[in-house]
Write a protein that holds these residues in place. Structure first.
Motif, PDB file in Angstrom:
ATOM      1  N   UNK A 155       5.499   7.264  19.241  1.00 56.56           N
ATOM      2  CA  UNK A 155       4.342   7.907  18.626  1.00 56.56           C
ATOM      3  C   UNK A 155       3.233   6.888  18.397  1.00 56.56           C
ATOM      4  N   UNK A 156       3.584   5.729  17.886  1.00 55.51           N
ATOM      5  CA  UNK A 156       2.588   4.684  17.627  1.00 55.51           C
ATOM      6  C   UNK A 156       1.922   4.250  18.930  1.00 55.51           C
ATOM      7  N   UNK A 157       2.709   4.068  19.986  1.00 52.30           N
ATOM      8  CA  UNK A 157       2.142   3.706  21.293  1.00 52.30           C
ATOM      9  C   UNK A 157       1.158   4.770  21.765  1.00 52.30           C
ATOM     10  N   UNK A 158       1.515   6.029  21.563  1.00 51.54           N
ATOM     11  CA  UNK A 158       0.639   7.122  21.984  1.00 51.54           C
ATOM     12  C   UNK A 158      -0.655   7.134  21.187  1.00 51.54           C
ATOM     13  N   UNK A 200       2.828  13.941  27.134  1.00 50.90           N
ATOM     14  CA  UNK A 200       3.781  12.835  27.175  1.00 50.90           C
ATOM     15  C   UNK A 200       4.727  12.886  25.961  1.00 50.90           C
ATOM     16  N   UNK A 201       4.170  13.130  24.781  1.00 49.38           N
ATOM     17  CA  UNK A 201       5.000  13.218  23.575  1.00 49.38           C
ATOM     18  C   UNK A 201       5.905  14.444  23.604  1.00 49.38           C
ATOM     19  N   UNK A 202       5.378  15.570  24.077  1.00 48.40           N
ATOM     20  CA  UNK A 202       6.185  16.793  24.121  1.00 48.40           C
ATOM     21  C   UNK A 202       7.330  16.699  25.120  1.00 48.40           C
ATOM     22  N   UNK A 203       7.192  15.832  26.102  1.00 50.10           N
ATOM     23  CA  UNK A 203       8.253  15.691  27.102  1.00 50.10           C
ATOM     24  C   UNK A 203       9.262  14.619  26.719  1.00 50.10           C
ATOM     25  N   UNK A 204       9.069  13.982  25.554  1.00 43.31           N
ATOM     26  CA  UNK A 204       9.980  12.928  25.124  1.00 43.31           C
ATOM     27  C   UNK A 204      11.379  13.497  24.926  1.00 43.31           C
ATOM     28  N   UNK A 205      12.364  12.785  25.419  1.00 39.21           N
ATOM     29  CA  UNK A 205      13.749  13.225  25.346  1.00 39.21           C
ATOM     30  C   UNK A 205      14.589  12.026  24.930  1.00 39.21           C
TER      31      UNK A 205
END
Length: 75
Positions: free
Chosen positions: A48-51, A66-71
């Motif tokens: 999250x911080x990187x984003x 990108x965040x929503x696809x995080x797994x």
């Protein structure tokens, strides 16, 4: 309000109780997290911080996708 962006972090589904198909949702939501879960959460925070740091260089939609696809398999 829609006047600001927010980041939501899910906690996943609670495990079933042994011998039943029931979930212990209260303990899952309000209980302590395990060391493994803490490790995963730390990595989620890093992501999250990187984003957030990329908001100046990338489009907001790209970062959201990108965040929503995080797994957790990516960890």
């Amino acid at each position: 309000t829609h006047n600001f962006n927010r980041i939501r972090i899910g906690i996943g589904s609670p495990p079933t109780n042994k011998g039943t198909k029931n979930f212990n949702t209260i303990s899952h939501v309000l209980g302590n997290i395990s060391l493994e879960e803490k490790s995963i959460l730390d990595k989620v925070y890093e992501r999250v911080i990187e984003s957030l740091e990329q908001l100046n260089t990338k489009k907001e939609e790209y970062i959201i996708n990108e965040l929503n696809s995080f797994n957790t398999d990516q960890i």
